[in-house]
Every structure is written in C-alpha cells, then in structure tokens.
Design a protein around this motif. Sequence first.
Motif, PDB file in Angstrom:
ATOM      1  N   ARG A   1       0.832  -1.218   0.000  1.00 27.10           N
ATOM      2  CA  ARG A   1       0.000   0.000   0.000  1.00 27.10           C
ATOM      3  C   ARG A   1       0.863   1.264   0.000  1.00 27.10           C
ATOM      4  N   THR A   2       1.904   1.270   0.825  1.00 25.25           N
ATOM      5  CA  THR A   2       2.747   2.460   0.967  1.00 25.25           C
ATOM      6  C   THR A   2       3.630   2.697  -0.247  1.00 25.25           C
ATOM      7  N   PHE A   3       4.343   1.649  -0.686  1.00 22.87           N
ATOM      8  CA  PHE A   3       5.355   1.843  -1.719  1.00 22.87           C
ATOM      9  C   PHE A   3       4.876   1.585  -3.148  1.00 22.87           C
ATOM     10  N   ILE A   4       3.693   1.047  -3.313  1.00 26.52           N
ATOM     11  CA  ILE A   4       3.140   0.857  -4.652  1.00 26.52           C
ATOM     12  C   ILE A   4       1.921   1.756  -4.831  1.00 26.52           C
ATOM     13  N   PHE A   5       0.886   1.509  -4.052  1.00 27.03           N
ATOM     14  CA  PHE A   5      -0.369   2.226  -4.254  1.00 27.03           C
ATOM     15  C   PHE A   5      -0.249   3.712  -3.927  1.00 27.03           C
ATOM     16  N   ASP A   6       0.411   4.070  -2.813  1.00 27.59           N
ATOM     17  CA  ASP A   6       0.559   5.478  -2.449  1.00 27.59           C
ATOM     18  C   ASP A   6       1.613   6.177  -3.298  1.00 27.59           C
ATOM     19  N   GLU A   7       2.695   5.483  -3.570  1.00 26.11           N
ATOM     20  CA  GLU A   7       3.807   6.075  -4.326  1.00 26.11           C
ATOM     21  C   GLU A   7       3.439   6.324  -5.796  1.00 26.11           C
ATOM     22  N   PHE A   8       2.576   5.481  -6.336  1.00 22.95           N
ATOM     23  CA  PHE A   8       2.203   5.593  -7.745  1.00 22.95           C
ATOM     24  C   PHE A   8       0.683   5.714  -7.870  1.00 22.95           C
ATOM     25  N   PRO A   9       0.136   6.918  -7.698  1.00 25.37           N
ATOM     26  CA  PRO A   9      -1.320   7.090  -7.739  1.00 25.37           C
ATOM     27  C   PRO A   9      -1.930   6.717  -9.085  1.00 25.37           C
ATOM     28  N   GLU A  10      -1.119   6.626 -10.113  1.00 20.22           N
ATOM     29  CA  GLU A  10      -1.647   6.250 -11.428  1.00 20.22           C
ATOM     30  C   GLU A  10      -2.125   4.800 -11.483  1.00 20.22           C
ATOM     31  N   VAL A  11      -1.799   3.975 -10.489  1.00 23.95           N
ATOM     32  CA  VAL A  11      -2.291   2.599 -10.481  1.00 23.95           C
ATOM     33  C   VAL A  11      -3.749   2.512 -10.025  1.00 23.95           C
ATOM     34  N   ASP A  12      -4.248   3.582  -9.394  1.00 26.44           N
ATOM     35  CA  ASP A  12      -5.641   3.615  -8.943  1.00 26.44           C
ATOM     36  C   ASP A  12      -6.571   3.635 -10.153  1.00 26.44           C
ATOM     37  N   TYR A  13      -7.601   2.830 -10.114  1.00 27.32           N
ATOM     38  CA  TYR A  13      -8.566   2.738 -11.219  1.00 27.32           C
ATOM     39  C   TYR A  13      -9.147   4.097 -11.575  1.00 27.32           C
ATOM     40  N   LYS A  14      -9.371   4.934 -10.569  1.00 26.47           N
ATOM     41  CA  LYS A  14      -9.914   6.284 -10.801  1.00 26.47           C
ATOM     42  C   LYS A  14      -8.976   7.128 -11.648  1.00 26.47           C
ATOM     43  N   ASN A  15      -7.698   6.782 -11.641  1.00 25.64           N
ATOM     44  CA  ASN A  15      -6.695   7.520 -12.411  1.00 25.64           C
ATOM     45  C   ASN A  15      -6.279   6.778 -13.681  1.00 25.64           C
ATOM     46  N   GLY A  16      -7.060   5.772 -14.069  1.00 25.89           N
ATOM     47  CA  GLY A  16      -6.751   5.028 -15.286  1.00 25.89           C
ATOM     48  C   GLY A  16      -5.944   3.775 -15.052  1.00 25.89           C
ATOM     49  N   GLY A  17      -5.724   3.409 -13.804  1.00 28.47           N
ATOM     50  CA  GLY A  17      -4.897   2.250 -13.479  1.00 28.47           C
ATOM     51  C   GLY A  17      -5.681   0.969 -13.321  1.00 28.47           C
ATOM     52  N   PHE A  18      -5.090   0.035 -12.594  1.00 28.97           N
ATOM     53  CA  PHE A  18      -5.646  -1.315 -12.480  1.00 28.97           C
ATOM     54  C   PHE A  18      -6.104  -1.679 -11.080  1.00 28.97           C
ATOM     55  N   VAL A  19      -5.908  -0.786 -10.097  1.00 26.80           N
ATOM     56  CA  VAL A  19      -6.238  -1.102  -8.708  1.00 26.80           C
ATOM     57  C   VAL A  19      -7.564  -0.466  -8.329  1.00 26.80           C
ATOM     58  N   VAL A  20      -8.507  -1.307  -7.911  1.00 26.62           N
ATOM     59  CA  VAL A  20      -9.799  -0.816  -7.431  1.00 26.62           C
ATOM     60  C   VAL A  20      -9.717  -0.749  -5.913  1.00 26.62           C
ATOM     61  N   ASN A  21      -9.973   0.417  -5.364  1.00 27.13           N
ATOM     62  CA  ASN A  21      -9.951   0.637  -3.924  1.00 27.13           C
ATOM     63  C   ASN A  21      -8.609   0.239  -3.302  1.00 27.13           C
ATOM     64  N   PRO A  22      -7.538   0.983  -3.595  1.00 29.44           N
ATOM     65  CA  PRO A  22      -6.220   0.637  -3.086  1.00 29.44           C
ATOM     66  C   PRO A  22      -6.081   0.757  -1.580  1.00 29.44           C
ATOM     67  N   ARG A  23      -7.051   1.300  -0.906  1.00 31.56           N
ATOM     68  CA  ARG A  23      -7.007   1.414   0.561  1.00 31.56           C
ATOM     69  C   ARG A  23      -8.056   0.546   1.102  1.00 31.56           C
TER      70      ARG A  23
END
Length: 80
Positions: free
Chosen positions: A58-80
């Motif tokens: 969560r800290t070093f992937i999801f938080d560090e790279f917000p582009e992975v969040d689905y809302k930002n066009g990425g592949f992670v749904v609900n990273p928190r």
Amino acid sequence: MQEDMSDTLINLPSLTNLIKSIVKESVSADKQDLTGKTWNIDEFRKYCCRGKGDNWVRTFIFDEFPEVDYKNGGFVVNPR
C-alpha cells in the motif's frame, strides 16, 4: 553528432512493425477476457511484490504511484 537513420544496421520502422504484428497475433490467439478477473492484495503481493507485506504494498506501490488507482486510469480498485 546526430546519427542518420539510413546509416543504422537495424531498420527501426520495420522492426517496430514486426513487433506490433507479433504482439497482435499473440493477443488475438489468446483471446482471454480479463473482465472481472481480480486478485486480492495477498495474491498481488505474492506474485508481483516478492511477498512483501500488505502495508508495504500500500505504501510503496499504491501510495507512491497514484496512477495505479482505477480512478486515475490504473488497475487497482480501492487501493485502501
């Protein structure tokens, strides 16, 4: 010194077209529909993060790279 493209040993446009055609063939041969395929955080960290802890992911992937969040066009749904 700028290199003239005609002096290179590799024809870059031809190589690019070849790679694109190979990828296109591979993707269409596979025909996997990834709609609805999901991993939970444990599967993601096991297969993609060498077993790091979920807080580390969560800290070093999801938080560090917000582009992975689905809302930002990425592949992670609900990273928190």
